[in-house]
Design an enzyme around this catalytic site. Sequence first.
Site, PDB file in Angstrom:
ATOM      1  N   SER A 124      -5.769   2.637   5.121  1.00  0.00           N
ATOM      2  CA  SER A 124      -5.349   2.007   3.864  1.00  0.00           C
ATOM      3  C   SER A 124      -6.502   1.271   3.195  1.00  0.00           C
ATOM      4  O   SER A 124      -6.328   0.198   2.608  1.00  0.00           O
ATOM      5  CB  SER A 124      -4.179   1.044   4.116  1.00  0.00           C
ATOM      6  OG  SER A 124      -3.338   0.955   3.016  1.00  0.00           O
ATOM      7  N   LYS A 143      -0.102   3.591  -2.689  1.00  0.00           N
ATOM      8  CA  LYS A 143      -1.185   4.567  -2.538  1.00  0.00           C
ATOM      9  C   LYS A 143      -0.646   5.994  -2.516  1.00  0.00           C
ATOM     10  O   LYS A 143      -1.408   6.945  -2.730  1.00  0.00           O
ATOM     11  CB  LYS A 143      -1.990   4.272  -1.277  1.00  0.00           C
ATOM     12  CG  LYS A 143      -2.868   3.022  -1.362  1.00  0.00           C
ATOM     13  CD  LYS A 143      -3.691   2.845  -0.088  1.00  0.00           C
ATOM     14  CE  LYS A 143      -4.723   1.730  -0.221  1.00  0.00           C
ATOM     15  NZ  LYS A 143      -4.149   0.390  -0.112  1.00  0.00           N
ATOM     16  N   SER A 200       0.789  -1.236   0.000  1.00  0.00           N
ATOM     17  CA  SER A 200       0.000   0.000   0.000  1.00  0.00           C
ATOM     18  C   SER A 200       0.818   1.281   0.000  1.00  0.00           C
ATOM     19  O   SER A 200       0.246   2.369  -0.038  1.00  0.00           O
ATOM     20  CB  SER A 200      -0.959   0.012   1.187  1.00  0.00           C
ATOM     21  OG  SER A 200      -2.082  -0.792   0.908  1.00  0.00           O
TER      22      SER A 200
END
Length: 387
Positions: A155, A100, A97
């Site tokens: 997340s 992101k 993640s």
Amino acid sequence: MTIGFASRAAVSTCVLCTTGLLALAPAAATTGTGIDPGPRATAAPASLLYRHGTHVRPRPGAPEVPDLSALSWLVADAATGDVLAAHDAHRRLPPASTLKTLFALTVLPVLPAGIRHRVSEGELADIGPGSSLVGVAEDRTYRVSDLWNGVFLTSGNDAVRVLAALSGGWRATAERMQEEARALGARDTRVKSPDGYDAPGQVSSAYDLAVFGRAGLRNPEFARYCARAAALFPDRDGGSYGIRNTNRLLTGTDGVEPYRGLIGIKNGYTSHAGHTLVAAARRGGRILVVSVMNPRSGDGYAVYEEARSLLDWGFDAAGRVDPVGSLDALRAGPLRGPEAESATASVAAGDNAPGTPVSWTIAGAALLGGVGVALFLRIKWGPVPPC
């Protein structure tokens, strides 16, 4: 002098892993760090960071670079882009993640935070099994800012799905992320799944993640979200519930001591990627950004302790090492948009307690607002969850 260390292998034990489009600039801009860099050595070879091993160019009296277990790591000065030390910086690894960060850099500028959107069932389809979720519900209306809190704090892959749908769709978002990565000079990154969920061929590197983290700090919205320790998220019944940032170096949870002056950014985990982290901290007017990918020893919190070691070393080494490279080395062109406005400015000097928001002032409210709104009107835009 460049010191090279062979990579290490050890047994891996993994556990867990505002509103509107404005051009903003830091409140108290500075053009230097207040640290005397001393005489400069010859520039590092452009290819140095592509070489295997640990690279650092110490001057007399420089502290010893920490011995870490991560497959790849990097520490850089956020203001200048100078890479102070790195290990296998361009090694391509799954980012989890931390990808992101690139998603936010790509999508934040086109979705004003105050927009309200009612989520459809189709927008929540195809979320990867075991994904981390913030709790987005179909037929419930959310502000875009709520969804960004879900992305940065917990997340939430469900929040990413909805934001991607609003900004052109899953595939189009991945393609724009790829273009953004190339424009920033992040040539190791291959985007297949915008939320960072494991996908064949999806990779990034410690170098690229540091590039994304540094660019994010120049975007005031990004900086606010990534520094936020807690927020309220709308529930299905019209109320709200609390969510907390899973970046333990920021919040100090689960026995991890919070890092003094931490600005935040993003952590990640999948069973394939292991634990990953991009973090930034401010101390004495200097801002460092570090990236750590997949520590091979310790528990699920080792990624935070290895990042802590890099930050401590980087602040201690100020003015006592020469750069081994630059985060600007592969950039395709000049800075754009809000990044260009604050390219020579660093966050106000002074130490922040963990989770303290960064202060910003409006530098040019109309610079991007009209263009962004026009685009929006024209185009409808395992036991441990991956995060």
